[in-house]
Design a protein around this motif. Structure first.
Motif, PDB file in Angstrom:
ATOM      1  N   LYS A  52       0.818  -1.218   0.000  1.00 23.62           N
ATOM      2  CA  LYS A  52       0.000   0.000   0.000  1.00 23.62           C
ATOM      3  C   LYS A  52       0.850   1.266   0.000  1.00 23.62           C
ATOM      4  O   LYS A  52       0.498   2.262  -0.608  1.00 23.62           O
ATOM      5  CB  LYS A  52      -0.939   0.009   1.203  1.00 23.62           C
ATOM      6  CG  LYS A  52      -2.109  -0.913   0.970  1.00 23.62           C
ATOM      7  CD  LYS A  52      -3.137  -0.847   2.063  1.00 23.62           C
ATOM      8  CE  LYS A  52      -4.251  -1.826   1.752  1.00 23.62           C
ATOM      9  NZ  LYS A  52      -5.092  -2.094   2.907  1.00 23.62           N
ATOM     10  N   GLY A  55       3.876   0.159  -3.257  1.00 17.48           N
ATOM     11  CA  GLY A  55       3.571  -0.512  -4.513  1.00 17.48           C
ATOM     12  C   GLY A  55       2.428   0.096  -5.288  1.00 17.48           C
ATOM     13  O   GLY A  55       2.574   0.471  -6.446  1.00 17.48           O
ATOM     14  N   LEU A  56       1.297   0.244  -4.625  1.00 18.41           N
ATOM     15  CA  LEU A  56       0.089   0.597  -5.365  1.00 18.41           C
ATOM     16  C   LEU A  56      -0.192   2.087  -5.359  1.00 18.41           C
ATOM     17  O   LEU A  56       0.173   2.792  -4.431  1.00 18.41           O
ATOM     18  CB  LEU A  56      -1.109  -0.125  -4.747  1.00 18.41           C
ATOM     19  CG  LEU A  56      -1.098  -1.645  -4.880  1.00 18.41           C
ATOM     20  CD1 LEU A  56      -2.114  -2.250  -3.941  1.00 18.41           C
ATOM     21  CD2 LEU A  56      -1.382  -2.049  -6.308  1.00 18.41           C
ATOM     22  N   ILE A  57      -0.859   2.515  -6.408  1.00 15.78           N
ATOM     23  CA  ILE A  57      -1.437   3.849  -6.411  1.00 15.78           C
ATOM     24  C   ILE A  57      -2.914   3.572  -6.128  1.00 15.78           C
ATOM     25  O   ILE A  57      -3.693   3.279  -7.024  1.00 15.78           O
ATOM     26  CB  ILE A  57      -1.226   4.543  -7.762  1.00 15.78           C
ATOM     27  CG1 ILE A  57       0.262   4.471  -8.127  1.00 15.78           C
ATOM     28  CG2 ILE A  57      -1.698   5.979  -7.725  1.00 15.78           C
ATOM     29  CD1 ILE A  57       0.517   3.973  -9.508  1.00 15.78           C
ATOM     30  N   GLN A  59      -5.708   5.000  -5.290  1.00 16.01           N
ATOM     31  CA  GLN A  59      -6.894   5.667  -5.833  1.00 16.01           C
ATOM     32  C   GLN A  59      -6.996   5.551  -7.356  1.00 16.01           C
ATOM     33  O   GLN A  59      -7.883   6.133  -7.963  1.00 16.01           O
ATOM     34  CB  GLN A  59      -6.913   7.143  -5.424  1.00 16.01           C
ATOM     35  CG  GLN A  59      -7.041   7.387  -3.937  1.00 16.01           C
ATOM     36  CD  GLN A  59      -8.363   6.854  -3.380  1.00 16.01           C
ATOM     37  OE1 GLN A  59      -9.365   6.788  -4.086  1.00 16.01           O
ATOM     38  NE2 GLN A  59      -8.363   6.475  -2.122  1.00 16.01           N
ATOM     39  N   LYS A  60      -6.052   4.821  -7.950  1.00 15.01           N
ATOM     40  CA  LYS A  60      -6.085   4.699  -9.413  1.00 15.01           C
ATOM     41  C   LYS A  60      -6.582   3.301  -9.801  1.00 15.01           C
ATOM     42  O   LYS A  60      -6.630   2.381  -8.992  1.00 15.01           O
ATOM     43  CB  LYS A  60      -4.697   4.961  -9.988  1.00 15.01           C
ATOM     44  CG  LYS A  60      -4.263   6.406  -9.835  1.00 15.01           C
ATOM     45  CD  LYS A  60      -4.872   7.290 -10.900  1.00 15.01           C
ATOM     46  CE  LYS A  60      -5.309   8.621 -10.344  1.00 15.01           C
ATOM     47  NZ  LYS A  60      -6.117   9.385 -11.281  1.00 15.01           N
ATOM     48  N   ARG A  63      -6.038  -0.814 -14.317  1.00  9.31           N
ATOM     49  CA  ARG A  63      -5.326  -0.567 -15.578  1.00  9.31           C
ATOM     50  C   ARG A  63      -4.117   0.341 -15.360  1.00  9.31           C
ATOM     51  O   ARG A  63      -3.003   0.034 -15.786  1.00  9.31           O
ATOM     52  CB  ARG A  63      -6.294   0.079 -16.582  1.00  9.31           C
ATOM     53  CG  ARG A  63      -5.644   0.706 -17.805  1.00  9.31           C
ATOM     54  CD  ARG A  63      -6.676   1.270 -18.765  1.00  9.31           C
ATOM     55  NE  ARG A  63      -7.505   2.308 -18.156  1.00  9.31           N
ATOM     56  CZ  ARG A  63      -7.169   3.596 -18.072  1.00  9.31           C
ATOM     57  NH1 ARG A  63      -6.010   4.002 -18.540  1.00  9.31           N
ATOM     58  NH2 ARG A  63      -7.969   4.467 -17.507  1.00  9.31           N
ATOM     59  N   GLU A  64      -4.329   1.463 -14.667  1.00 11.84           N
ATOM     60  CA  GLU A  64      -3.238   2.414 -14.485  1.00 11.84           C
ATOM     61  C   GLU A  64      -2.142   1.856 -13.584  1.00 11.84           C
ATOM     62  O   GLU A  64      -0.976   2.193 -13.730  1.00 11.84           O
ATOM     63  CB  GLU A  64      -3.776   3.731 -13.913  1.00 11.84           C
ATOM     64  CG  GLU A  64      -4.552   4.519 -14.938  1.00 11.84           C
ATOM     65  CD  GLU A  64      -5.453   5.569 -14.318  1.00 11.84           C
ATOM     66  OE1 GLU A  64      -5.239   6.749 -14.573  1.00 11.84           O
ATOM     67  OE2 GLU A  64      -6.367   5.183 -13.560  1.00 11.84           O
ATOM     68  N   ALA A  68       1.941   1.089 -14.875  1.00 11.15           N
ATOM     69  CA  ALA A  68       2.799   2.136 -14.301  1.00 11.15           C
ATOM     70  C   ALA A  68       4.291   1.964 -14.598  1.00 11.15           C
ATOM     71  O   ALA A  68       4.986   2.941 -14.834  1.00 11.15           O
ATOM     72  CB  ALA A  68       2.575   2.223 -12.796  1.00 11.15           C
ATOM     73  N   SER A 102     -14.141  -5.227 -13.619  1.00 10.27           N
ATOM     74  CA  SER A 102     -13.666  -4.240 -14.591  1.00 10.27           C
ATOM     75  C   SER A 102     -12.235  -3.840 -14.286  1.00 10.27           C
ATOM     76  O   SER A 102     -11.829  -3.783 -13.130  1.00 10.27           O
ATOM     77  CB  SER A 102     -14.567  -2.998 -14.533  1.00 10.27           C
ATOM     78  OG  SER A 102     -13.882  -1.892 -15.081  1.00 10.27           O
ATOM     79  N   ILE A 103     -11.472  -3.555 -15.344  1.00  5.64           N
ATOM     80  CA  ILE A 103     -10.099  -3.094 -15.133  1.00  5.64           C
ATOM     81  C   ILE A 103     -10.072  -1.637 -14.700  1.00  5.64           C
ATOM     82  O   ILE A 103      -9.025  -1.094 -14.402  1.00  5.64           O
ATOM     83  CB  ILE A 103      -9.236  -3.254 -16.401  1.00  5.64           C
ATOM     84  CG1 ILE A 103      -9.889  -2.512 -17.577  1.00  5.64           C
ATOM     85  CG2 ILE A 103      -9.021  -4.710 -16.725  1.00  5.64           C
ATOM     86  CD1 ILE A 103      -8.968  -2.331 -18.751  1.00  5.64           C
ATOM     87  N   GLU A 104     -11.236  -0.984 -14.680  1.00  2.00           N
ATOM     88  CA  GLU A 104     -11.282   0.419 -14.260  1.00  2.00           C
ATOM     89  C   GLU A 104     -11.579   0.557 -12.773  1.00  2.00           C
ATOM     90  O   GLU A 104     -11.682   1.648 -12.247  1.00  2.00           O
ATOM     91  CB  GLU A 104     -12.323   1.198 -15.064  1.00  2.00           C
ATOM     92  CG  GLU A 104     -11.981   1.331 -16.537  1.00  2.00           C
ATOM     93  CD  GLU A 104     -10.631   1.992 -16.772  1.00  2.00           C
ATOM     94  OE1 GLU A 104     -10.291   2.946 -16.051  1.00  2.00           O
ATOM     95  OE2 GLU A 104      -9.897   1.530 -17.667  1.00  2.00           O
ATOM     96  N   LYS A 106     -11.012   0.840  -8.942  1.00  4.27           N
ATOM     97  CA  LYS A 106      -9.888   1.369  -8.183  1.00  4.27           C
ATOM     98  C   LYS A 106      -9.260   0.251  -7.357  1.00  4.27           C
ATOM     99  O   LYS A 106      -9.968  -0.561  -6.767  1.00  4.27           O
ATOM    100  CB  LYS A 106     -10.356   2.479  -7.250  1.00  4.27           C
ATOM    101  CG  LYS A 106     -10.588   3.771  -7.961  1.00  4.27           C
ATOM    102  CD  LYS A 106     -10.859   4.874  -6.978  1.00  4.27           C
ATOM    103  CE  LYS A 106     -11.111   6.152  -7.741  1.00  4.27           C
ATOM    104  NZ  LYS A 106     -11.499   7.234  -6.868  1.00  4.27           N
TER     105      LYS A 106
END
Lengths: 210, 333
Positions: A52, A55-57, A59-60, A63-64, A68, A102-104, A106
């Motif tokens: 957290k 590694g991860l963004i 709130q994105k 897909r994003e 990255a 979905s890949i969208e 968050k």
């Protein structure tokens, strides 16, 4: 063991920390690494311990997060090719069996195991020769853990070098071919799979040899 | 084999569809903003019959042009997790500097270039403060703002500098098909910077470092490098805004746009740029900009004093922050 300097070591290999001494070889060739970007270019991937924070963004979208580290691969002349990016994300979600509609979505909305799979996906998308996994099974459910073990073994079988860092002995003994034990910032032992058992590992990690 | 390929295609299509619905949800934020804009316009149209007219719409755009250019820099920086409170001071200083250069007989293009270079240099200075000395962007750029303001007064001795060079005045005062050049600059730059932010690797990097700088760094994106570019962009765009304003006013004044950073930040936040970093868009910022300008233009037209307008602007910013807070809570649910 936690605190032995494992994360610092791999951060140095990855160029995210200062390297005191030593040389980094990728497939037998010495490489010079000045930062994470050049590490990635030289075929090294690092999946950090704290997914957290490092590694991860959160709130994105999935897909994003997946694209990255490989923005150059899904873009042309600095312009992102959305189709390529979507394809990469869909493929990764499918390959890792990330549970999402979905890949969208968050990343913050995913479970720990699925979040970990997204980061693994990001690093596999960068097509590394050496993949460093720092505590990849920390805080995730049993199902996702076993999926990650299977995946790591498959990658290694297909010729990828995988450095698997863990404090869970059973995990290390079952997954790894060679085990390096670290203590207080330096290597205290090297065991191969055959000669390895819990007792030996623990003695190397803990007992003070005079 | 065929079967699995087929399934895969279906899956891709399904995900594509979901993507669209997710996009619609995002657009809803802009829909809310457009409704706010319509309400603002409707109220003022009732209060003053001259409000809803073509010429007043152009007035609003014309008045937006300086704040709008400043807001571009702010949008980029706030999305990236930074801020630049010195933008308006850079603009004022640039205007004065340009006027002095023109007064000394330097050709208009060189004068413009000098101010743009000054803007870039101040951007680098801001980047050094925040990246090398690790100062908080908020306070560091506040200090820069004060310095730029001071230099602005120093180089002109506190007096406004008149400009008489017609070719320089032309870069701010020309009209093309009845549209003033500053409005054209505004629209063109919004389109260019909107494109860069949404479609390019650099734009994506801005979102990533704003969302999680450590994750960005470990993914090969250097937050220091990206933020340096952001400060340079903000500096250059601000300098451009100040210089074209000086041209259009035929004067370089050290106090020209002081305080406009406030409106620029309000426009960005109202348009959905979040102070937590990592989210927002140039399009949203544009709508936010039009809302605040329509609002202050309307207040002027119904004869509200400029002192009360200040109060209203503060309230508008609080409203924008509350809206942002509400959005974030709704989205993370």
């Amino acid at each position: 063991m936690v605190g032995a300097g494992r994360t610092e070591t791999v951060f140095s290999i990855f160029g995210a920390d200062h390297l005191d001494s030593g040389e980094i070889l990728v497939q037998g060739k010495p490489v010079s690494i000045r930062g994470p970007k050049s590490a990635i270019r030289n075929g090294i991937g690092l999946c950090p311990e704290d997914r957290k924070e490092q590694g991860l963004i959160l709130q994105k979208s999935i897909r994003e997060n997946i694209s990255a580290a490989v923005l150059n691969k899904v873009s042309k002349n600095q312009i992102i090719n959305k189709k390529k990016e979507v394809k990469l994300a869909v493929n990764t979600v499918k390959q890792f069996n990330v549970k999402t509609h979905s890949i969208e979505k968050k990343v913050v909305e995913l479970s720990g195991g699925n979040q970990q799979k997204v980061i693994l996906g990001r690093w596999l998308a960068s097509d590394p020769k050496i993949l460093i996994l720092d505590e990849p099974t920390k805080g995730i459910d049993v199902g996702a853990k076993s999926e990650i073990y299977t995946m790591v073994c498959n990658l290694a079988r297909n010729g990828m070098g995988v450095i698997f860092i863990s404090s869970e002995l059973i995990e290390v003994i079952n997954v790894c071919d060679n085990i390096i034990i670290m203590k207080e910032g330096s290597i205290s032992g090297l065991l191969s799979r055959g000669e390895c058992n819990e007792e030996k590992v623990l003695s190397l990690a803990m007992v003070n040899k005079q | 084999m065929m079967d699995s390929t087929y399934k895969f295609i279906i899956q891709v299509k399904a995900m594509g569809k979901k993507r669209k619905s997710a996009l619609n949800l995002l657009k809803l934020n802009n829909v809310t903003l457009i409704i706010v804009l319509i309400v603002v316009v409707a109220i003022f149209s009732v209060l003053n019959h001259n409000y809803f007219s073509r010429s007043n719409a152009m007035n609003i755009l014309y008045a937006s042009s300086v704040v709008g250019l400043l807001a571009i820099g702010q949008t980029y920086l706030i999305i990236g997790g930074y801020i630049d409170l010195s933008c308006a001071s850079i603009a004022s200083l640039s205007g004065v500097l340009a006027a002095i250069c023109i007064g000394k007989g330097i050709p208009w293009l060189s004068a413009l270039l000098i101010t743009l270079i000054l803007g870039a240099a101040i951007g680098i200075f801001n980047s050094i403060l925040t990246n090398i000395f690790s100062l908080q962007p908020f306070i560091a750029t506040l200090a820069t703002a004060s310095m730029c303001e001071g230099f602005g007064y120093i180089i002109c001795g506190g007096r406004s500098v008149p400009i008489s060079n017609q070719s320089f005045i032309a870069i701010g005062a020309t009209k093309i098909f009845g549209i003033p050049l500053p409005v054209i600059y505004l629209v063109i730059l919004f389109i260019i910077f909107g494109f860069i932010l949404e479609k390019t690797v650099f734009g994506r990097s801005v979102y990533i470092i704003g969302g999680n700088p450590t994750a960005g760094y470990l993914s090969g994106i250097n937050p220091k490098k990206v933020s340096t570019i952001l400060y340079v962009i903000s500096g250059i765009v601000s300098a451009f805004a100040g210089t074209t304003l000086a041209a259009r006013m035929h004067t370089g004044a050290a106090s020209a746009v002081l305080g406009s950073e406030f409106n620029a930040i309000t426009a960005a936040v109202l348009g959905g740029v979040s102070f937590t970093g990592g989210s927002g868009s140039i399009g949203g910022c544009f709508i936010g900009l039009i809302i605040i300008q329509s609002f202050s233009n309307g207040l002027t037209m119904i004869n509200v004093s400029s002192f009360w307008q200040k109060v209203a602007q503060g309230m508008l910013l609080i409203g924008a922050l509350l809206l942002d807070d509400f959005r974030r809570k709704k989205l993370t649910k």
